[in-house]
Design a protein around this motif. Structure first.
Motif, short mmCIF file in Angstrom:
data_model
loop_
_atom_site.label_atom_id
_atom_site.label_comp_id
_atom_site.label_asym_id
_atom_site.label_seq_id
_atom_site.Cartn_x
_atom_site.Cartn_y
_atom_site.Cartn_z
N ARG A 156 0.84 -1.18 0.01
CA ARG A 156 -0.08 0.04 -0.06
C ARG A 156 0.91 1.28 -0.02
O ARG A 156 1.98 1.26 0.68
N GLN A 157 0.56 2.22 -0.74
CA GLN A 157 1.13 3.50 -0.80
C GLN A 157 0.58 4.50 0.27
O GLN A 157 -0.39 4.95 0.19
N ALA A 158 1.36 5.01 1.50
CA ALA A 158 1.08 5.66 2.20
C ALA A 158 1.11 7.27 1.99
O ALA A 158 2.13 7.49 1.26
N VAL A 159 0.29 8.06 2.12
CA VAL A 159 0.34 9.82 2.06
C VAL A 159 0.11 10.33 3.18
O VAL A 159 -0.88 10.55 3.60
N PRO A 160 1.37 10.33 3.76
CA PRO A 160 1.14 11.12 5.58
C PRO A 160 1.11 12.41 5.25
O PRO A 160 1.51 13.13 4.32
N THR A 161 0.69 13.18 6.52
CA THR A 161 0.70 14.51 6.56
C THR A 161 1.92 14.78 7.01
O THR A 161 2.66 14.10 7.60
N LEU A 162 2.34 16.31 7.00
CA LEU A 162 3.55 16.85 7.78
C LEU A 162 3.49 16.45 9.00
O LEU A 162 4.21 16.07 9.77
N ARG A 163 2.05 16.60 9.39
CA ARG A 163 1.87 16.56 11.23
C ARG A 163 2.39 15.04 11.48
O ARG A 163 3.03 14.67 12.49
N GLN A 164 1.92 14.17 10.57
CA GLN A 164 2.32 12.62 10.93
C GLN A 164 3.73 12.38 10.82
O GLN A 164 4.35 11.60 11.65
N LEU A 165 4.32 13.29 9.87
CA LEU A 165 5.96 12.93 9.90
C LEU A 165 6.43 13.70 11.12
O LEU A 165 7.53 13.19 11.75
N MET A 166 5.90 14.73 11.51
CA MET A 166 6.56 15.34 12.94
C MET A 166 6.34 14.48 13.97
O MET A 166 7.13 14.31 15.04
N THR A 167 5.20 13.61 14.14
CA THR A 167 4.86 12.92 15.19
C THR A 167 5.18 11.56 15.20
O THR A 167 4.76 10.77 15.91
N THR A 222 4.06 9.00 13.21
CA THR A 222 2.63 8.52 13.11
C THR A 222 2.54 8.22 11.61
O THR A 222 1.60 7.72 11.19
N ALA A 223 3.51 8.33 10.55
CA ALA A 223 3.32 8.60 9.48
C ALA A 223 3.18 6.90 8.95
O ALA A 223 2.93 6.61 7.83
N GLU A 246 -1.97 5.23 12.31
CA GLU A 246 -2.68 4.18 13.04
C GLU A 246 -1.69 3.73 14.23
O GLU A 246 -2.27 3.01 15.34
N ASP A 247 -0.38 4.25 14.23
CA ASP A 247 0.41 3.80 15.11
C ASP A 247 1.69 4.78 15.28
O ASP A 247 1.55 5.84 14.54
N PHE A 248 2.42 4.26 16.34
CA PHE A 248 3.72 5.22 16.47
C PHE A 248 5.02 4.21 16.39
O PHE A 248 5.01 3.28 16.49
N LEU A 249 5.86 4.76 15.42
CA LEU A 249 7.22 4.42 15.27
C LEU A 249 8.11 5.49 15.05
O LEU A 249 8.07 5.93 13.91
N TYR A 250 9.15 5.59 15.85
CA TYR A 250 10.27 6.79 15.73
C TYR A 250 10.76 6.57 14.45
O TYR A 250 11.22 5.60 13.95
N ALA A 292 5.14 19.11 23.54
CA ALA A 292 4.91 17.85 24.44
C ALA A 292 3.38 17.39 24.30
O ALA A 292 3.07 16.29 24.88
N VAL A 293 2.50 17.98 23.47
CA VAL A 293 1.11 17.45 23.49
C VAL A 293 1.12 16.12 22.64
O VAL A 293 1.92 15.88 21.76
N GLN A 294 0.27 15.40 23.49
CA GLN A 294 0.37 13.81 22.89
C GLN A 294 -0.47 13.71 21.74
O GLN A 294 -1.44 14.57 21.68
N THR A 295 0.17 12.66 20.96
CA THR A 295 -0.70 12.42 19.56
C THR A 295 -1.63 11.51 19.67
O THR A 295 -1.49 10.30 19.98
N PRO A 296 -2.89 11.79 19.33
CA PRO A 296 -4.01 10.71 19.34
C PRO A 296 -3.90 10.01 18.03
O PRO A 296 -3.44 10.36 17.14
N LEU A 297 -3.98 8.53 18.25
CA LEU A 297 -3.60 7.55 17.07
C LEU A 297 -5.28 7.40 16.51
O LEU A 297 -6.40 7.60 17.09
N THR A 298 -5.37 6.85 15.23
CA THR A 298 -6.67 6.58 14.79
C THR A 298 -7.64 5.21 15.45
O THR A 298 -8.70 4.98 15.30
#
Length: 196
Positions: free
Chosen positions: A3-14, A16-17, A55-59, A163-169
């Motif tokens: 699958r081809q992901a199209v993340p947002t800039l915010r998702q790249l920053m957090t 979660t992309a 969907e998830d978090f991975l540094y 430091a605001v925490q990122t909500p996941l889908t």
């Protein structure tokens, strides 16, 4: 094909992309110095993703690398100049820089060292070219100034914002914000980044 992901800039920053990271991909080729154009080429040729954006978090240092390129292209300026003007100058950082390349060695700029016997030796950098994926060099005094700035600031570059925490889908939270993790230890709120 994946699958081809199209993340947002915010998702790249957090982080979660869901995109795969060029540094992790480089390890499959054996640990050696990564050529300057490899990171972008490695990121672009990926057909699969680790997970769908949000969907998830991975540094991912690869996300920071892509953000750096986006900033440069949008502004027409170098990443180092942007860091100096929009982060360093307002916070009073006088000895912090973002050198793009570790070579040649510059007087007064920190480099990588490893212990050897009773002393230290210079070791090669992992990347021939750095951007937001690990290029910052600083001093203890400047890091203390940066912390004081983040605590006092109320703007977009502030402790409260970063430091605001990122909500996941999936309804959970990643615990990570924009460069900072928030955790609790014995009832005390800890905000940190465990970088190398």
């Amino acid at each position: 094909r994946g699958r081809q992901a199209v993340p947002t800039l915010r998702q790249l920053m957090t982080h979660t992309a869901g995109l795969r990271c060029h540094l992790e991909l480089a390890v499959f080729n054996g640990v050696r110095t990564v050529p300057a154009r490899y990171p972008l080429a490695a990121q672009v040729r990926q057909e699969g993703v680790n997970f769908e954006p949000g969907e998830d978090f991975l540094y991912s240092n690869g996300g920071y690398y892509l953000l750096s390129l986006a900033l440069e292209r949008a502004s027409g300026r170098s990443y180092a100049d942007l860091v100096r003007d929009y982060c360093g100058a307002p916070a009073g950082l006088r000895a912090t820089s973002a050198p793009r390349r570790p070579w040649p060695l510059e007087a007064g700029v920190a480099t990588q060292y490893a212990p050897e016997g009773d002393g230290w030796r210079h070791v090669p950098a992992l990347l021939e070219e750095h951007l937001g994926d690990g290029c910052m060099v600083s001093t203890v005094d400047d890091l203390l100034n940066w912390l004081a700035y983040l605590r006092a600031s109320t703007g977009p570059v502030s402790l409260a914002t970063l430091a605001v925490q990122t909500p996941l889908t999936n309804g959970r939270s990643s615990g990570y914000g924009f460069g900072l993790t928030t955790e609790y230890w014995r009832g005390v709120r800890l905000v940190h980044h465990g970088g190398l």
